[in-house]
Write a protein that holds these residues in place. Sequence first.
Motif, mmCIF file in Angstrom:
data_model
loop_
_atom_site.group_PDB
_atom_site.id
_atom_site.type_symbol
_atom_site.label_atom_id
_atom_site.label_comp_id
_atom_site.label_asym_id
_atom_site.label_seq_id
_atom_site.Cartn_x
_atom_site.Cartn_y
_atom_site.Cartn_z
ATOM 1 N N MET A 117 0.845 -1.199 0.000
ATOM 2 C CA MET A 117 0.000 0.000 0.000
ATOM 3 C C MET A 117 0.874 1.241 0.000
ATOM 4 N N ASP A 118 0.425 2.242 -0.741
ATOM 5 C CA ASP A 118 1.012 3.581 -0.695
ATOM 6 C C ASP A 118 -0.100 4.556 -0.336
ATOM 7 N N ILE A 119 0.209 5.519 0.506
ATOM 8 C CA ILE A 119 -0.726 6.613 0.768
ATOM 9 C C ILE A 119 -0.214 7.836 0.035
ATOM 10 N N LEU A 120 -1.070 8.378 -0.817
ATOM 11 C CA LEU A 120 -0.724 9.530 -1.650
ATOM 12 C C LEU A 120 -1.449 10.766 -1.129
ATOM 13 N N PHE A 121 -0.719 11.877 -1.067
ATOM 14 C CA PHE A 121 -1.296 13.150 -0.631
ATOM 15 C C PHE A 121 -1.258 14.156 -1.783
ATOM 16 N N PRO A 122 -2.272 15.016 -1.874
ATOM 17 C CA PRO A 122 -2.239 16.086 -2.881
ATOM 18 C C PRO A 122 -1.006 16.970 -2.698
ATOM 19 N N GLY A 123 -0.388 17.329 -3.813
ATOM 20 C CA GLY A 123 0.768 18.212 -3.766
ATOM 21 C C GLY A 123 2.063 17.534 -3.403
ATOM 22 N N ILE A 124 1.989 16.331 -2.864
ATOM 23 C CA ILE A 124 3.174 15.618 -2.386
ATOM 24 C C ILE A 124 3.401 14.324 -3.166
ATOM 25 N N GLY A 125 2.325 13.612 -3.423
ATOM 26 C CA GLY A 125 2.452 12.263 -3.970
ATOM 27 C C GLY A 125 2.591 11.274 -2.827
ATOM 28 N N GLU A 126 3.467 10.296 -2.994
ATOM 29 C CA GLU A 126 3.611 9.269 -1.960
ATOM 30 C C GLU A 126 4.176 9.861 -0.676
ATOM 31 N N ILE A 127 3.475 9.631 0.432
ATOM 32 C CA ILE A 127 3.962 10.074 1.738
ATOM 33 C C ILE A 127 4.181 8.881 2.652
ATOM 34 N N VAL A 128 3.488 7.770 2.381
ATOM 35 C CA VAL A 128 3.636 6.532 3.141
ATOM 36 C C VAL A 128 3.742 5.368 2.157
ATOM 37 N N GLY A 129 4.652 4.455 2.438
ATOM 38 C CA GLY A 129 4.734 3.217 1.686
ATOM 39 C C GLY A 129 4.842 2.057 2.658
ATOM 40 N N GLY A 130 4.062 1.004 2.439
ATOM 41 C CA GLY A 130 4.106 -0.104 3.375
ATOM 42 C C GLY A 130 3.572 -1.376 2.761
ATOM 43 N N SER A 131 3.523 -2.417 3.565
ATOM 44 C CA SER A 131 3.026 -3.702 3.078
ATOM 45 C C SER A 131 2.813 -4.658 4.229
#
Length: 459
Positions: free
Chosen positions: A372-386
């Motif tokens: 899973m990746d959490i994407l934020f507006p203006g930033i893109g990926e802010i969290v990556g995990g599994s």
Amino acid sequence: MNIAKILQSQPDNGLITIKGWVKTRRDSKKISFIEVNDGSCLANLQVIAEDILPNYEEQIQHLSAGCSIKVTGHLTSSPAKGQNVELHATAIKIYGWAPPEDYPLQKKRHSFEFLRTIPHLRPRTNSLGAMTRIRSKLSFAVHHFFNQHDFVQVHTPIITTSDCEGAGEMFTVTALDLTKPETIKEGLFHHDFFGRQAGLTVSGQLEAEAYALALGKVYTFGPTFRAENSNTSRHLAEFWMIEPEMAFCDLTQNITMAEQLLKSLISYVITNCAKDLELFNRFIEKGLSDKLENIIKNDFDRITYSEAITELTKSGRPFNFPVEWGADLQSEHERFLTEEVFNGPLVVTDYPKTIKPFYMRQNDDHKTVAAMDILFPGIGEIVGGSQREERYEQLAVRMDEMKINREDYKWYLDLRRYGSAPHAGFGLGFERLVQFVTGISNIRDVIPFPRTPRSAAGD
């Protein structure tokens, strides 16, 4: 007492002392009005210095921006607009002068690009001072959150022999004499300090897994290093990562924990850094406050990688990087999804295994992994995990497919041989979080001394 506390105080006949740096000084008849800041808050304290002070003509009238001083005096009500109190000096001591003819920080707005050329002085500016205070509060909030959720902090190694991401983008650490080329040719690392090749860590995850499979829930928060030759506004060679790891946890629970962490950290900053956030809301990103409030109030949307590819394809947008199943999402794709399709944070799951590291748990389709990746507006990926691969055979086969030497990771495979359990975790890029909550567009401006290709600034 610092200025932040003084500005919340009531007038007092007793003597108080402050120490700080002069922001401005102006004279009116036989009085000098000196604005002083000590870094504790955005606001300055006005000091009233009269000509009866013994060093008034010789020193006080020569004070300029950047001088460091100590002021003793009485706190009184201020008739000036915008401030409740001011300090009437009974004594002023000058610690250090800052010659105005060459002091780089003058009474004007300086660009972030210029400030990067003087990283040792830029924390004296309003914007970098406010960013640093917010960064500090966020750091405290990280530990507070995990303490509340019964996590144990683990200090993982900075020097490691394990390449967590399998990308080979590590900085080699050596005690060999690099002035003698014959000492560093292939095969001679057994003469090095550790008896083998070692590097700066790209992640504390693998070691954190070992402790999660003993203590249940752990986290690590420290510096990581990537020898990636990337000169973008989103990448650093040295940056900080928050990495929780949880035993008996699946991908869904992992996503929930990451969302809770992000909302908790942003909420903490809103509550405890109001004045500093106001600066960024006014001058850096209009609407920043509303953006942060919306993150807290709304649930994150969730889609699979395959659904994301469908959204991107049907948009008809001419992206610079082709959109096709099996290719990694680029920043332009991530921002399109968060800013134009979903208009908010987005969780993307189930990526192709071919673009993800070896340790991620394979899904039943044998094509994707529980990532899973959490994407934020203006930033893109802010969290990556599994969710991590807890099954010995599947992990071993995947390592063989990626040509990873099993012997080098024997200890990691042992975790699957002895009491293996489902577990999951993620990494939150601390600098990208600071970027998001301040609206600062370049990641070089949210870390005290940025390390980037061809640049180790500040020392």
